[in-house]
Motif scaffolding. Structure first.
Motif, PDB file in Angstrom:
ATOM      1  N   PRO A 163      -6.544  -0.485   0.174  1.00 32.31           N
ATOM      2  CA  PRO A 163      -7.032  -1.010  -1.111  1.00 32.31           C
ATOM      3  C   PRO A 163      -7.975  -2.177  -0.852  1.00 32.31           C
ATOM      4  CG  PRO A 163      -4.848  -1.877  -0.658  1.00 32.31           C
ATOM      5  CD  PRO A 163      -5.171  -0.899   0.460  1.00 32.31           C
ATOM      6  N   LEU A 164      -8.870  -2.400  -1.789  1.00 31.66           N
ATOM      7  CA  LEU A 164      -9.681  -3.617  -1.738  1.00 31.66           C
ATOM      8  C   LEU A 164      -8.833  -4.763  -2.304  1.00 31.66           C
ATOM      9  CD1 LEU A 164     -13.206  -2.485  -2.990  1.00 31.66           C
ATOM     10  CD2 LEU A 164     -12.443  -2.875  -0.650  1.00 31.66           C
ATOM     11  N   PRO A 165      -9.233  -6.001  -2.027  1.00 30.27           N
ATOM     12  CA  PRO A 165      -8.519  -7.116  -2.641  1.00 30.27           C
ATOM     13  C   PRO A 165      -8.492  -6.965  -4.169  1.00 30.27           C
ATOM     14  CG  PRO A 165      -9.996  -7.917  -0.940  1.00 30.27           C
ATOM     15  CD  PRO A 165     -10.290  -6.452  -1.131  1.00 30.27           C
ATOM     16  N   VAL A 166      -7.449  -7.471  -4.781  1.00 32.46           N
ATOM     17  CA  VAL A 166      -7.254  -7.340  -6.230  1.00 32.46           C
ATOM     18  C   VAL A 166      -8.511  -7.761  -6.992  1.00 32.46           C
ATOM     19  CG1 VAL A 166      -5.943  -8.233  -8.201  1.00 32.46           C
ATOM     20  CG2 VAL A 166      -4.767  -7.677  -6.074  1.00 32.46           C
ATOM     21  N   GLY A 167      -8.913  -6.905  -7.926  1.00 36.99           N
ATOM     22  CA  GLY A 167     -10.070  -7.193  -8.767  1.00 36.99           C
ATOM     23  C   GLY A 167     -11.390  -6.717  -8.193  1.00 36.99           C
ATOM     24  N   ASN A 168     -11.418  -6.284  -6.946  1.00 37.95           N
ATOM     25  CA  ASN A 168     -12.655  -5.812  -6.329  1.00 37.95           C
ATOM     26  C   ASN A 168     -12.810  -4.306  -6.486  1.00 37.95           C
ATOM     27  OD1 ASN A 168     -13.322  -8.341  -5.387  1.00 37.95           O
ATOM     28  ND2 ASN A 168     -13.473  -7.737  -3.259  1.00 37.95           N
ATOM     29  N   THR A 169     -14.026  -3.894  -6.717  1.00 35.25           N
ATOM     30  CA  THR A 169     -14.379  -2.478  -6.683  1.00 35.25           C
ATOM     31  C   THR A 169     -15.735  -2.364  -5.997  1.00 35.25           C
ATOM     32  OG1 THR A 169     -15.489  -2.543  -8.833  1.00 35.25           O
ATOM     33  CG2 THR A 169     -13.157  -1.877  -8.833  1.00 35.25           C
ATOM     34  N   TYR A 170     -16.004  -1.202  -5.459  1.00 32.47           N
ATOM     35  CA  TYR A 170     -17.300  -0.993  -4.829  1.00 32.47           C
ATOM     36  C   TYR A 170     -18.383  -1.018  -5.908  1.00 32.47           C
ATOM     37  CZ  TYR A 170     -15.565  -0.121  -0.197  1.00 32.47           C
ATOM     38  OH  TYR A 170     -15.004  -0.283   1.037  1.00 32.47           O
TER      39      TYR A 170
END
Length: 179
Positions: free
Chosen positions: A43-50
């Motif tokens: 998962p990416l860090p919370v709140g991050n999206t590509y």
């Protein structure tokens, strides 16, 4: 089953980018060489999206032993395994320190899809607004949180400089995988 890693990097004047992780994803996906499938990586860090489609340039090899990375700036979201023919805008130079302390160069190449009906207008990293370049830098800095990796951004390369680095990556791939 196709081996995405061995597709030619260039088609005419355009670079191919194989999408691993589509725009909007909160998890990193990765193409696995052995199984030839796209797998959940982390998962990416919370709140991050590509912010844009993320993938790699086939038939290239970087200092980290993986294909060279590519971010495709466009408004759509593709799917894992989609191959996009792109114009090269430039690259963000990145020095990466892995958890074991080893340091490698791991640049992020920036592309945009080539519009088939477009005039042959040159595109360049200078065409990407400064604010967007800063947002891309912040995404890359935050995307490694929790991985044990540390990255330092070393500035932007124009398309000609980035192309030279991609050609070196193509030569490295050929040396390693041409038997």
């Amino acid at each position: 089953m196709a081996d995405y890693l061995k597709l030619p990097a260039i088609s005419g004047k355009l670079f191919r980018v194989v999408v691993e992780t589509p725009r909007g994803s909160a998890a990193k996906l990765a193409y696995e060489r052995k199984t030839r499938v796209f797998e959940y990586s982390r998962p990416l860090p919370v709140g991050n999206t590509y912010p844009y489609d993320w993938g790699f340039v086939p038939s290239t090899l970087g200092d980290d032993g993986d294909p060279l990375d590519g971010l495709v700036i466009h408004q759509a979201a593709a799917a894992p395994g989609v191959v996009i023919k792109c114009d090269l805008l430039g690259a963000l130079r990145v020095k990466q320190q892995d958890p074991d302390g080893s340091k490698v160069r791991n640049d992020r190449y920036i592309f945009c899809p080539h519009k088939e009906d477009a005039q042959d207008e040159p595109v360049a990293i200078a065409d990407v607004p400064q604010d967007l370049r800063r947002e891309i830098e912040q995404f890359f800095l935050s995307s490694v949180l929790g991985t044990g990796k540390k990255i330092k951004l070393k500035g932007w390369q124009n398309a000609a400089e980035a192309r030279a680095s991609l050609v070196e990556g193509m030569k490295s791939f050929k040396r390693k995988f041409s038997h």
